[in-house]
Structure formats: C-alpha cells, structure tokens
Motif scaffolding. Structure first.
Motif, PDB file in Angstrom:
ATOM      1  N   UNK A 110       0.809  -1.352   0.001  1.00  0.00           N
ATOM      2  CA  UNK A 110      -0.022  -0.043   0.189  1.00  0.00           C
ATOM      3  C   UNK A 110       0.708   1.340   0.063  1.00  0.00           C
ATOM      4  N   UNK A 111       2.128   1.131   0.130  1.00  0.00           N
ATOM      5  CA  UNK A 111       2.894   2.316   0.327  1.00  0.00           C
ATOM      6  C   UNK A 111       3.652   2.510  -1.206  1.00  0.00           C
ATOM      7  N   UNK A 112       3.974   3.747  -1.683  1.00  0.00           N
ATOM      8  CA  UNK A 112       4.693   4.110  -2.943  1.00  0.00           C
ATOM      9  C   UNK A 112       6.236   3.639  -2.559  1.00  0.00           C
ATOM     10  N   UNK A 113       6.730   3.673  -3.572  1.00  0.00           N
ATOM     11  CA  UNK A 113       8.306   3.791  -3.138  1.00  0.00           C
ATOM     12  C   UNK A 113       8.645   4.849  -2.653  1.00  0.00           C
ATOM     13  N   UNK A 114       8.290   6.201  -2.922  1.00  0.00           N
ATOM     14  CA  UNK A 114       8.666   7.389  -2.067  1.00  0.00           C
ATOM     15  C   UNK A 114       8.434   7.121  -0.686  1.00  0.00           C
ATOM     16  N   UNK A 115       7.119   6.846  -0.319  1.00  0.00           N
ATOM     17  CA  UNK A 115       6.844   6.725   0.933  1.00  0.00           C
ATOM     18  C   UNK A 115       7.781   5.558   1.759  1.00  0.00           C
ATOM     19  N   UNK A 116       7.804   4.639   1.154  1.00  0.00           N
ATOM     20  CA  UNK A 116       8.713   3.572   1.575  1.00  0.00           C
ATOM     21  C   UNK A 116      10.253   3.819   2.027  1.00  0.00           C
ATOM     22  N   UNK A 117      10.672   4.810   1.278  1.00  0.00           N
ATOM     23  CA  UNK A 117      12.141   5.410   1.637  1.00  0.00           C
ATOM     24  C   UNK A 117      11.699   6.424   2.655  1.00  0.00           C
ATOM     25  N   UNK A 118      11.071   7.259   2.439  1.00  0.00           N
ATOM     26  CA  UNK A 118      10.488   8.037   3.878  1.00  0.00           C
ATOM     27  C   UNK A 118      10.440   7.258   5.010  1.00  0.00           C
ATOM     28  N   UNK A 125       0.572  18.681  -5.719  1.00  0.00           N
ATOM     29  CA  UNK A 125       1.338  17.316  -5.591  1.00  0.00           C
ATOM     30  C   UNK A 125       2.273  17.495  -4.301  1.00  0.00           C
ATOM     31  N   UNK A 126       2.664  18.641  -3.786  1.00  0.00           N
ATOM     32  CA  UNK A 126       3.525  18.912  -2.644  1.00  0.00           C
ATOM     33  C   UNK A 126       2.646  18.882  -1.448  1.00  0.00           C
ATOM     34  N   UNK A 127       1.507  19.405  -1.604  1.00  0.00           N
ATOM     35  CA  UNK A 127       0.524  19.329  -0.455  1.00  0.00           C
ATOM     36  C   UNK A 127       0.216  17.825  -0.232  1.00  0.00           C
ATOM     37  N   UNK A 128       0.271  16.906  -0.895  1.00  0.00           N
ATOM     38  CA  UNK A 128      -0.288  15.685  -1.121  1.00  0.00           C
ATOM     39  C   UNK A 128       0.992  14.977  -0.223  1.00  0.00           C
ATOM     40  N   UNK A 129       2.032  15.295  -0.643  1.00  0.00           N
ATOM     41  CA  UNK A 129       3.234  14.674  -0.200  1.00  0.00           C
ATOM     42  C   UNK A 129       3.569  15.308   1.188  1.00  0.00           C
ATOM     43  N   UNK A 130       3.459  16.129   1.523  1.00  0.00           N
ATOM     44  CA  UNK A 130       3.294  16.961   2.607  1.00  0.00           C
ATOM     45  C   UNK A 130       2.459  15.942   3.626  1.00  0.00           C
ATOM     46  N   UNK A 131       1.263  15.793   3.344  1.00  0.00           N
ATOM     47  CA  UNK A 131       0.172  15.299   4.204  1.00  0.00           C
ATOM     48  C   UNK A 131       0.445  13.662   4.373  1.00  0.00           C
ATOM     49  N   UNK A 155       3.633  12.370   4.283  1.00  0.00           N
ATOM     50  CA  UNK A 155       4.638  12.600   5.363  1.00  0.00           C
ATOM     51  C   UNK A 155       4.205  12.559   6.962  1.00  0.00           C
ATOM     52  N   UNK A 156       3.272  13.756   6.978  1.00  0.00           N
ATOM     53  CA  UNK A 156       2.594  13.897   8.451  1.00  0.00           C
ATOM     54  C   UNK A 156       1.850  12.514   8.660  1.00  0.00           C
ATOM     55  N   UNK A 157       1.165  11.932   7.718  1.00  0.00           N
ATOM     56  CA  UNK A 157       0.497  10.614   8.330  1.00  0.00           C
ATOM     57  C   UNK A 157       1.334   9.800   8.694  1.00  0.00           C
ATOM     58  N   UNK A 158       2.550   9.291   7.997  1.00  0.00           N
ATOM     59  CA  UNK A 158       3.793   8.585   8.460  1.00  0.00           C
ATOM     60  C   UNK A 158       4.184   8.768   9.690  1.00  0.00           C
ATOM     61  N   UNK A 159       4.528   9.947  10.066  1.00  0.00           N
ATOM     62  CA  UNK A 159       5.147  10.489  11.122  1.00  0.00           C
ATOM     63  C   UNK A 159       4.224  10.421  12.358  1.00  0.00           C
ATOM     64  N   UNK A 160       2.869  10.618  12.384  1.00  0.00           N
ATOM     65  CA  UNK A 160       1.842  10.180  13.178  1.00  0.00           C
ATOM     66  C   UNK A 160       1.430   8.762  13.334  1.00  0.00           C
TER      67      UNK A 160
END
Length: 132
Positions: free
Chosen positions: A71-79, A109-115, A117-122
């Motif tokens: 369920x995570x994109x490659x970008x999310x996985x790296x983060x 797109x930047x707002x989506x990526x920001x949100x 990252x916030x979801x991951x950190x939460x």
C-alpha cells in the motif's frame, strides 16, 4: 475516520460558507488530514455507494509503517525507512515542522506529499505511545 457535516448557508452558517467560498447548494467539500485551509470540492455522485467509494479510494490511509511493502509508494517506503532510523525526538521535530507548513500555499502534489509524510510520522508517534 471521516466526518460528514452540513451547514445551512442561509442562517448561522453564512460566515462558514463565505470562508470556504460555497456559492451553490448542495456543495460537498472534503478536507484531508486536518487541513482546513480551504478544502477541495467533491465532484462525484451524491449517493452512499459513490461517497463510500470516494472515501476508500482517495481519503483512506493505505500506507502503514508496520507494513510499508503493502500500500505504500516507493517514495513513502523510502521516507519510512529514513524516519525509522531517526530518534523519536527527531521524528517529533520533523512532525512539528511539517505541521507548521500545512497552511502554506503550495502545488497540490507537494501538499499531498506533505500530508503523506505527516500521516507516516503520526503513525510512528502512535506506535511509540503504544510501546509505553
């Protein structure tokens, strides 16, 4: 979770409707991850099945730090990998910094990526609380 609410723009809700530029009725707006700066207009069907499908496809969190390969994109996985190597204090600092950026103007797109990252950190933050 998703909250669905209505506002009567002819009565006490007029300031709310003005704030979010609601001109026609019915208007459906959605807000992602607590971002209440302006909301986005919903353009789909108004029946339950259409709304449910939209929530499941567009709003539901599908990337979990506990299982990033599903369920995570490659970008999310790296983060996730990057943040997993950080201390809890560093992750909290990062979350605070990103939270402060939510109201800033930026491309969608930047707002989506920001949100994202916030979801991951939460999720990291919730996992740390559960360990206590």
């Amino acid at each position: 979770s998703v909250l669905i609410a209505d506002a009567d723009c002819t009565a006490e809700g007029d300031k709310l409707c003005e704030q979010f530029e609601i001109r026609g009725y019915p208007t459906i707006k959605y807000f992602v991850d607590g971002d209440i700066s302006e909301g986005q207009d919903y353009q789909g069907g108004r029946d339950f099945d259409s709304l449910k499908e939209f929530v499941e496809d567009k709003l539901e969190v599908k990337c979990f730090v506990s299982d990033p390969s599903t369920g995570c994109t490659e970008k999310q996985q790296k983060y996730i990998e990057k943040m997993a190597s950080k201390s809890p204090e560093d992750r909290v600092k990062q979350l605070t910094r990103l939270d402060g950026m939510k109201g800033d103007a930026m491309k969608r797109e930047l707002k989506t990526w920001l949100m994202q990252r916030i979801a991951i950190l939460k999720q990291f933050e919730e996992a740390a609380k559960e360990e206590l």
